[in-house]
Enzyme design. Structure first.
Site, short mmCIF file in Angstrom:
data_model
loop_
_atom_site.label_atom_id
_atom_site.label_comp_id
_atom_site.label_asym_id
_atom_site.label_seq_id
_atom_site.Cartn_x
_atom_site.Cartn_y
_atom_site.Cartn_z
N LYS A 205 105.34 34.26 72.15
CA LYS A 205 105.04 33.24 73.16
C LYS A 205 103.75 33.65 73.87
CE LYS A 205 106.77 30.92 77.27
NZ LYS A 205 107.96 30.63 78.08
N LYS A 260 104.95 29.90 69.87
CA LYS A 260 104.69 28.91 70.91
C LYS A 260 103.40 29.23 71.63
CE LYS A 260 106.76 27.49 75.27
NZ LYS A 260 107.82 27.77 76.22
#
Ligand SMILES: NCc1[nH]cc(CCC(=O)O)c1CC(=O)O
Ligand SMILES: [Mg+2]
Length: 338
Positions: A205, A260
């Site tokens: 992330k 992400k």
């Protein structure tokens, strides 16, 4: 005898365009396909009844109370979308220590119980991170200087994950980027007998500006203020580090692995899938959604064509599943063409 009327190096015998000429041959050589089985639908829930609040920076997305969310979930079930990812809007009860995050009667556990009672076959994924619950908007607990503390936060995340599992969450998804949280949560789930609860780790992330509209949606933008998440989310410059993060989460016992944001990070999706060969997920985040919506609203892009292309590109890059605010729209289109 060659059929080439011009048997010279100036004209090709090898013509990739042959296979592109007709629909039948294009279909026969198509390598990637998007299916409704690939879709995970992120939704925002808030307290109360009969509340639907549109998110200004995400046209078509609303924060809503449980009664309205159940109607949306019914649509997702009818379209055979496998799972929802639940994000709470916590309006009161934020605190320095985020205690509301593991309140067994809090918003998330109540919504999970209601969803599982009504739609047992619909997968319910909960977000494990403290940002909706902290008065400062960080994903973890902070020290006097505002530094996000790793190990103290692990203790809180463990309580939050257990609270979600007890409510019946099928998948807990730590999105906080603390070190060691997957191992810690896995051990706690096993010890408490929740051996079937899956862990979707937000392993890679990135500290991305593409999360802006989401922070408006859950109302953490104001709390975060001028703060940032650089001390725990990944540097967008890094790629090898993502492989290491996923490898750690594999060894700590996660079941699913997320990259992400999505579109600017397709290279990371490809590397994770090719090098580690694990169930790989990608999040088409709020800012990606907002970009497509804004361009479409101006008449600059054909919305349906571009979001279907973006979703297919995630599949081509190696994703096994996609979190997307376009899940309902994509599922409807796929159904129409089925
Ligand atoms: N735990 C925080 C969290 N969980 C999902 C998103 C972003 C999702 C999106 O932008 O759609 C974020 C944002 C952040 O890290 O600030
Ligand atoms: Mg990690």
């Amino acid at each position: 005898m060659s059929q080439n009327r011009f048997p010279s190096a100036a004209f090709p015998n090898i013509r990739p365009r042959r296979m592109r000429r007709d629909d039948f041959s294009r279909r026969l050589m198509r390598e990637s396909r998007l299916s409704v089985d690939d879709l995970i639908y992120p939704v925002f829930v808030l307290e109360g009844e009969a509340r639907i609040e549109p998110v200004a920076s995400m046209p078509g997305v609303s924060r809503m109370s449980l009664d309205k969310l159940l109607l949306l979930a019914a649509e997702a079930v009818a379209l055979e979308i496998p799972a929802l990812a639940l994000f709470p809007v916590i309006e009161s009860g934020k605190s320095e220590g985020a205690e509301e995050a593991w309140n067994p009667d809090g918003l998330v556990p109540r919504v999970v119980r209601a969803l599982k009672a009504r739609f047992p076959e619909l997968g319910v994924i909960t977000d494990v991170a403290l940002d909706p619950y902290t008065s400062h908007g960080q994903d973890g607990l902070i020290d006097a200087k505002g530094y996000v503390l790793n190990d103290e936060t692990l203790v809180a995340l463990e309580k939050q994950a257990l609270c979600h599992a007890a409510a019946g969450a099928d998948v807990v998804a730590p999105s906080d980027m603390m070190d060691g949280r997957v191992g810690r949560i896995r051990a706690a789930l096993e010890a408490a007998g929740y051996i079937h609860t899956r862990i979707l780790a937000y392993s890679a992330k990135y500290a991305s500006a593409f999360y802006g509209p989401f922070r408006d949606a859950v109302g953490s933008a104001g709390n975060l203020g001028k703060g940032n998440k650089y001390s725990y989310q990944m540097d967008p410059a890094n790629s090898d580090e993502a492989i290491r993060e996923v490898a750690l989460d594999i060894s700590e016992g996660a079941d699913m692995f997320m990259v992400k944001p999505g579109m600017p990070y397709l290279d990371i999706v490809r590397r994770v899938k090719s090098e580690l060969r694990v169930p790989t997920y990608v999040y088409q985040v709020s800012g990606e959604y907002a970009m497509l919506k804004a361009a479409a609203a101006n008449g600059w892009l054909n919305e349906e064509a571009v979001f279907m292309e973006a979703l297919l590109a995630f599949k081509r890059a190696g994703a096994d599943g996609i979190l997307t605010y376009y899940a309902l729209d994509a599922a409807r289109i796929l159904k129409r063409h089925a």
